[in-house]
Design an enzyme around this catalytic site. Structure first.
Site, PDB file in Angstrom:
ATOM      1  N   GLY A  45       0.790  -1.233   0.000  1.00  0.00           N
ATOM      2  CA  GLY A  45       0.000   0.000   0.000  1.00  0.00           C
ATOM      3  C   GLY A  45       0.817   1.277   0.000  1.00  0.00           C
ATOM      4  N   MET A  46       2.106   1.153  -0.369  1.00  0.00           N
ATOM      5  CA  MET A  46       2.909   2.387  -0.424  1.00  0.00           C
ATOM      6  C   MET A  46       2.468   3.237  -1.618  1.00  0.00           C
ATOM      7  SD  MET A  46       6.746   1.177   0.344  1.00  0.00           S
ATOM      8  CE  MET A  46       6.712   0.026  -0.980  1.00  0.00           C
ATOM      9  N   TYR A 320       2.125  -3.797 -12.284  1.00  0.00           N
ATOM     10  CA  TYR A 320       3.358  -4.256 -11.638  1.00  0.00           C
ATOM     11  C   TYR A 320       3.453  -3.817 -10.179  1.00  0.00           C
ATOM     12  CZ  TYR A 320       8.324  -5.510 -11.254  1.00  0.00           C
ATOM     13  OH  TYR A 320       9.514  -6.056 -10.857  1.00  0.00           O
ATOM     14  N   ILE A 324      -1.571  -0.043  -6.622  1.00  0.00           N
ATOM     15  CA  ILE A 324      -2.377   0.618  -5.580  1.00  0.00           C
ATOM     16  C   ILE A 324      -2.258   2.129  -5.783  1.00  0.00           C
ATOM     17  CG2 ILE A 324      -2.712   0.902  -3.086  1.00  0.00           C
ATOM     18  CD1 ILE A 324      -3.150  -2.012  -4.082  1.00  0.00           C
ATOM     19  N   LYS A 497       1.040 -28.724 -24.519  1.00  0.00           N
ATOM     20  CA  LYS A 497       0.250 -29.932 -24.779  1.00  0.00           C
ATOM     21  C   LYS A 497       0.785 -30.983 -23.825  1.00  0.00           C
ATOM     22  CE  LYS A 497      -1.103 -33.309 -28.145  1.00  0.00           C
ATOM     23  NZ  LYS A 497      -0.297 -34.393 -28.716  1.00  0.00           N
ATOM     24  N   GLY A 558      -0.527 -42.450 -34.079  1.00  0.00           N
ATOM     25  CA  GLY A 558       0.208 -43.032 -35.198  1.00  0.00           C
ATOM     26  C   GLY A 558      -0.425 -44.278 -35.785  1.00  0.00           C
ATOM     27  N   ASN A 606      -0.934 -35.627 -37.244  1.00  0.00           N
ATOM     28  CA  ASN A 606       0.488 -35.657 -37.583  1.00  0.00           C
ATOM     29  C   ASN A 606       0.812 -36.802 -38.544  1.00  0.00           C
ATOM     30  OD1 ASN A 606       3.555 -35.797 -35.583  1.00  0.00           O
ATOM     31  ND2 ASN A 606       3.270 -35.637 -37.753  1.00  0.00           N
TER      32      ASN A 606
HETATM   33  C1  FAD Z   1       3.831  -8.283  -2.535  1.00  0.00           C
HETATM   34  C2  FAD Z   1       3.296  -7.088  -3.283  1.00  0.00           C
HETATM   35  C3  FAD Z   1       3.512  -5.804  -2.803  1.00  0.00           C
HETATM   36  C4  FAD Z   1       3.017  -4.704  -3.496  1.00  0.00           C
HETATM   37  N1  FAD Z   1       3.163  -3.457  -2.972  1.00  0.00           N
HETATM   38  C5  FAD Z   1       2.631  -2.394  -3.613  1.00  0.00           C
HETATM   39  C6  FAD Z   1       2.714  -1.094  -3.046  1.00  0.00           C
HETATM   40  O1  FAD Z   1       3.265  -0.926  -1.969  1.00  0.00           O
HETATM   41  N2  FAD Z   1       2.176  -0.057  -3.721  1.00  0.00           N
HETATM   42  C7  FAD Z   1       1.540  -0.213  -4.919  1.00  0.00           C
HETATM   43  O2  FAD Z   1       1.096   0.762  -5.497  1.00  0.00           O
HETATM   44  N3  FAD Z   1       1.436  -1.453  -5.483  1.00  0.00           N
HETATM   45  C8  FAD Z   1       1.960  -2.531  -4.848  1.00  0.00           C
HETATM   46  N4  FAD Z   1       1.859  -3.777  -5.393  1.00  0.00           N
HETATM   47  C9  FAD Z   1       1.292  -3.909  -6.741  1.00  0.00           C
HETATM   48  C10 FAD Z   1      -0.223  -3.909  -6.718  1.00  0.00           C
HETATM   49  O3  FAD Z   1      -0.684  -4.750  -5.706  1.00  0.00           O
HETATM   50  C11 FAD Z   1      -0.760  -4.374  -8.068  1.00  0.00           C
HETATM   51  O4  FAD Z   1      -0.166  -3.658  -9.122  1.00  0.00           O
HETATM   52  C12 FAD Z   1      -2.273  -4.152  -8.120  1.00  0.00           C
HETATM   53  O5  FAD Z   1      -2.887  -4.752  -7.014  1.00  0.00           O
HETATM   54  C13 FAD Z   1      -2.848  -4.690  -9.403  1.00  0.00           C
HETATM   55  O6  FAD Z   1      -4.240  -4.588  -9.298  1.00  0.00           O
HETATM   56  P1  FAD Z   1      -5.183  -5.329 -10.327  1.00  0.00           P
HETATM   57  O7  FAD Z   1      -6.580  -5.005  -9.939  1.00  0.00           O
HETATM   58  O8  FAD Z   1      -4.722  -5.044 -11.706  1.00  0.00           O
HETATM   59  O9  FAD Z   1      -4.854  -6.890 -10.103  1.00  0.00           O
HETATM   60  P2  FAD Z   1      -5.233  -7.816  -8.896  1.00  0.00           P
HETATM   61  O10 FAD Z   1      -5.293  -7.051  -7.635  1.00  0.00           O
HETATM   62  O11 FAD Z   1      -4.312  -8.988  -8.931  1.00  0.00           O
HETATM   63  O12 FAD Z   1      -6.699  -8.281  -9.237  1.00  0.00           O
HETATM   64  C14 FAD Z   1      -6.978  -9.071 -10.357  1.00  0.00           C
HETATM   65  C15 FAD Z   1      -8.242  -9.841 -10.058  1.00  0.00           C
HETATM   66  O13 FAD Z   1      -8.688 -10.410 -11.277  1.00  0.00           O
HETATM   67  C16 FAD Z   1      -9.192 -11.692 -11.015  1.00  0.00           C
HETATM   68  N5  FAD Z   1      -9.084 -12.473 -12.233  1.00  0.00           N
HETATM   69  C17 FAD Z   1      -7.961 -12.810 -12.897  1.00  0.00           C
HETATM   70  N6  FAD Z   1      -8.258 -13.548 -13.982  1.00  0.00           N
HETATM   71  C18 FAD Z   1      -9.598 -13.674 -13.988  1.00  0.00           C
HETATM   72  C19 FAD Z   1     -10.509 -14.355 -14.852  1.00  0.00           C
HETATM   73  N7  FAD Z   1     -10.087 -15.038 -15.913  1.00  0.00           N
HETATM   74  N8  FAD Z   1     -11.826 -14.303 -14.570  1.00  0.00           N
HETATM   75  C20 FAD Z   1     -12.274 -13.613 -13.482  1.00  0.00           C
HETATM   76  N9  FAD Z   1     -11.447 -12.963 -12.632  1.00  0.00           N
HETATM   77  C21 FAD Z   1     -10.136 -12.991 -12.884  1.00  0.00           C
HETATM   78  C22 FAD Z   1      -8.289 -12.231  -9.913  1.00  0.00           C
HETATM   79  O14 FAD Z   1      -8.944 -13.278  -9.183  1.00  0.00           O
HETATM   80  C23 FAD Z   1      -8.048 -10.998  -9.080  1.00  0.00           C
HETATM   81  O15 FAD Z   1      -8.992 -10.913  -8.038  1.00  0.00           O
HETATM   82  C24 FAD Z   1       2.318  -4.897  -4.706  1.00  0.00           C
HETATM   83  C25 FAD Z   1       2.074  -6.183  -5.175  1.00  0.00           C
HETATM   84  C26 FAD Z   1       2.546  -7.286  -4.470  1.00  0.00           C
HETATM   85  C27 FAD Z   1       2.246  -8.668  -4.966  1.00  0.00           C
HETATM   86  C1  DXP Z   2       2.195 -34.965 -32.577  1.00  0.00           C
HETATM   87  C2  DXP Z   2       1.346 -35.238 -31.428  1.00  0.00           C
HETATM   88  O1  DXP Z   2       1.289 -34.430 -30.601  1.00  0.00           O
HETATM   89  C3  DXP Z   2       0.628 -36.531 -31.211  1.00  0.00           C
HETATM   90  O2  DXP Z   2      -0.453 -36.399 -30.376  1.00  0.00           O
HETATM   91  C4  DXP Z   2       0.302 -37.384 -32.333  1.00  0.00           C
HETATM   92  O3  DXP Z   2       1.410 -37.567 -33.123  1.00  0.00           O
HETATM   93  C5  DXP Z   2      -0.897 -37.010 -33.161  1.00  0.00           C
HETATM   94  O4  DXP Z   2      -1.422 -38.203 -33.537  1.00  0.00           O
HETATM   95  P1  DXP Z   2      -1.220 -38.812 -34.999  1.00  0.00           P
HETATM   96  O5  DXP Z   2       0.249 -38.846 -35.241  1.00  0.00           O
HETATM   97  O6  DXP Z   2      -1.859 -40.173 -34.880  1.00  0.00           O
HETATM   98  O7  DXP Z   2      -1.933 -37.885 -35.909  1.00  0.00           O
END
Ligand code: FAD
Ligand code: DXP
Length: 656
Positions: A45-46, A320, A324, A497, A558, A606
């Site tokens: 939370g900085m 990154y 926050i 895969k 195969g 394949n």
């Molecule tokens: C240890 C640590 C310390 C940090 N300290 C700071 C700091 O001091 N100050 C600061 O500014 N930042 C800090 N950060 C960075 C900051 O926390 C992140 O940049 C910020 O929280 C990103 O927010 P976000 O909402 O993008 O992602 P997140 O907070 O990660 O939220 C993403 C959400 O999306 C959901 N989600 C993902 N994929 C799917 C999907 N396919 N379907 C549905 N939901 C999905 C996840 O479940 C999650 O709840 C820190 C991060 C970490 C890990």
């Molecule tokens: C290449 C590969 O990932 C295999 O799963 C396999 O070779 C595919 O099957 P066939 O070679 O029978 O097409």
């Protein structure tokens, strides 16, 4: 009611954007797999615009703007909810152990304090601290309190919050998002915002990777009535963030280990050592909690903000270390962009296209799904006509958020020469080619120079774990495969895969080992495409653990025996919410077409191609068969009848 804006991700970024959009008048839904797994909960939370010493000017401006918004933004949220966010403009003190070189960023307000000044300002620092910088405009917020306040505020404003919903794919058609495929079905909206933090790359080929951070907190002992620290200490490899509620947050490691969970002794030890050196009396404070989280990291460490390849999809991710801090400015800029189509000039610096020249796969973003099966479509038949000619729309093959026009995947093994393989891959029109990681790594016969033989800027590599007999082996080889794809320029390729095959005679996969390996690889952020026997229960289990597809076999690898598992493949197709790729055993184009007519989403072929007398010609035939089968499936087959039914009318015939 369909929402105006559907937001994928409920961390601070998704929630802050939801609130700003709602306040501008939009109907907003937020889908979130797991609110508590967000980096937003794990952070310190900085608000460290200055202490972070940010070298990029646009990023520095963005951080400053966001920090300036903090007092009003948090006051607004606190008024809406009656709860505190713990916002505290306490300043940040950055003690050092060696005389500093000149600061890289001399635009930030910062004041140098020598040893005696810093000792007076902050008593109790380590004996070897020689001075430090004071950043009076930085501060902190209690990020967990903030996340809760954002949720409450969103709810009170009428944002629809759906927790436990996983978005599995972003469905696209003709350059537009038409819905998001979730574990509870397709959900549609007018506009979509991707705010999925470190997981964004599971849905779109964006170069975002998780950067793990381990953290812990201590408690100020009861015998100390006053808080010993009242400002953030920003040291070498450590920050110490005192909260008003008497917790002290210590953070954070920075580890490139994918989505590996848990705290480790090494990680916690390094934090404690650095913290005690900086502020020795912490040695005796009780430990309160340990945790970890995943920062959404981009290659240049800047967020990805703004428009995407689809006009109705906006991106707000990759924040990154500073998400926050950046929440209020992100929410303002993104809400203006979506709701008023006003693009702030700062946004150009954070557009996803800055990675386009490096990331070969970004070109995938611009492929519109069409009905042809690849690039070489100079067919003399009607198949070369666009699908609209037939009033049939096909969304393209979507795997883990990436769209492919071709529904035929091929392999590289068993060809008589590399040239024959290259010509066959082109003739097949495929966009995905699977490569055996082990064979490439060991330069097995026929695999020398294979990695360089194909143009990986046009073809998506599907590394496979062929040759692995156990789950452990397959996991290890999958990780090597990811590195191999990276080395070949596919930075964001997380596909694997998965093959776990202990039996050499029938090459039948081990269902238990496959499930175990899949679970682990999904946790590590892989898009897992498991090769399985045509077992509907196993297919469901693999889908539940988060696999990107299932790949049931038609017949042993195969063998060229054709579709021997039709009934089970039909059940798998009927029940799957992820693509079903029929893999292995197909011997002839008629069988390829038959599998597609059943409703398979794609094929992997394949041997039938590589072992044909004229491999490129067979590849082309398989290309046509895959298109034909898909088109027949979409067109809808006539019902089968027990008796004949004359084709010409029976009335109006001439009687003799
Ligand atoms: C240890 C640590 C310390 C940090 N300290 C700071 C700091 O001091 N100050 C600061 O500014 N930042 C800090 N950060 C960075 C900051 O926390 C992140 O940049 C910020 O929280 C990103 O927010 P976000 O909402 O993008 O992602 P997140 O907070 O990660 O939220 C993403 C959400 O999306 C959901 N989600 C993902 N994929 C799917 C999907 N396919 N379907 C549905 N939901 C999905 C996840 O479940 C999650 O709840 C820190 C991060 C970490 C890990
Ligand atoms: C290449 C590969 O990932 C295999 O799963 C396999 O070779 C595919 O099957 P066939 O070679 O029978 O097409």
């Amino acid at each position: 009611m369909t929402s105006d804006v559907l937001i994928i991700g409920g961390g601070v970024i998704g929630l802050a954007c939801a609130i700003e959009l709602k306040l501008r008048g939009a109907n907003v839904t937020v889908l979130c797999r797991d609110f508590s797994a967000a980096a937003s909960h794990a952070a310190a939370g900085m608000l460290a615009s200055d202490a972070e010493n940010i070298p990029n000017e646009a990023m520095l401006s963005l951080c400053w703007r966001s920090r300036a918004l903090y007092p009003e933004w948090t006051a607004k949220l606190e008024k809406l909810t009656g709860l505190s966010t713990g916002y505290w403009p306490c300043g940040i003190l950055a003690p050092v152990y060696q005389q500093p070189e000149t600061r890289t960023n001399d635009q930030s307000p910062a004041y140098w304090l020598d040893k005696s000044a810093i000792e007076l300002y902050q008593p109790g620092l380590g004996a070897d601290v020689i001075g430090g910088w004071w950043y009076p405009e930085d501060g902190q917020v209690d990020n967990r309190a903030l996340a809760q306040v954002l949720r409450n505020a969103a709810q009170s404003l009428g944002v629809e919050l759906k927790d436990g919903i996983k978005v599995e794919a972003i469905a696209q058609q003709q350059g537009q998002v038409i819905g998001v495929q979730t574990n509870t079905g397709l959900i549609r909206a007018a506009h979509y915002l991707l705010a999925a933090g470190a997981w964004a790359n599971e849905l779109l080929p964006l170069p975002i990777r998780p950067r793990k951070g381990q953290m812990l907190s201590l408690q100020v002992p009861e015998f100390l009535p006053e808080l010993p620290l009242t400002r953030v200490l920003f040291g070498e490899n450590i920050y110490i963030v005192p909260r008003r509620n008497r917790s002290i947050i210590l953070g954070a490691t920075s580890e490139d280990v994918g989505f590996t969970p848990h705290n480790t002794p090494g990680g916690i030890q390094s934090l404690l050592q650095a913290a005690i050196r900086l502020y020795p009396q912490l040695e005796n404070y009780p430990i309160q909690e340990l945790w970890w989280g995943f920062r959404p990291a981009t290659p240049d460490e800047l967020p990805i903000l703004g428009n995407s390849h689809c006009p109705n999809l906006t991106l707000a991710t990759g924040h990154y270390r500073n998400g926050i801090l950046l929440a209020p400015v992100t929410a303002t800029l993104i809400a203006d962009l979506i709701w008023s189509q006003t693009a702030d000039s700062l946004l150009t610096n954070f557009h996803y296209s800055r990675f386009q020249s490096q990331a070969s796969t970004t070109s995938m973003l611009t492929h519109s799904a069409n009905f042809t099966n690849g690039n070489r479509t100079n067919l003399s038949t009607n198949l070369s006509l666009p699908s609209s000619e037939f009033h049939i729309q096909d969304s393209g093959l979507i795997i883990a958020g990436k769209t492919f026009r071709s529904r035929l995947m091929t392999g590289t093994g068993k060809y008589r020469s590399i040239e024959e393989m290259q010509r066959s891959v082109v003739a097949s029109g495929c966009q995905i080619v699977t490569v055996a990681v082990r064979r490439v790594q060991t330069k097995a016969a026929g695999h020398e120079g294979l990695a360089e033989a194909l143009d990986w800027s046009k073809i998506w590599m599907l590394p496979n774990t062929a040759g692995c007999q156990t789950a452990e082996d397959a996991i290890r080889v999958a990780r090597l495969g990811r590195e191999m794809a990276k080395l070949l320029g596919q930075e964001d390729n997380n596909f694997v895969k998965l093959e776990v095959i202990p039996d050499a005679k029938y090459l039948l996969p081990d269902p238990i080992g496959t499930l175990q390996a899949a679970e682990q690889l999904v946790k590590e952020g892989f898009a897992v495409l498991p090769y399985i026997n045509a077992d509907p229960m196993l297919a469901k289990r693999l889908e539940e653990v988060g696999c990107a597809t299932v790949m049931p076999l038609a017949a042993p690898i195969g063998s060229g025996q054709g579709l021997k598992t039709t009934a089970n493949i039909q059940i798998i197709i009927e029940n799957a919410n992820i693509p079903v790729v029929v893999d292995a055993g197909i011997g002839a184009p008629s069988e390829a077409s038959e599998a597609m007519e059943l409703g398979a989403d794609a094929l992997l072929i394949n041997s039938a191609i590589a072992l044909a007398q004229n491999a490129p010609a067979m590849a082309y035939a398989m290309n046509l068969a895959t298109v034909a089968g898909r088109m027949a499936y979409l067109a809808g087959r006539m019902p089968i009848k027990d008796y004949a039914s004359a084709s010409s009318p029976v009335t109006g015939t001439i009687t003799a």
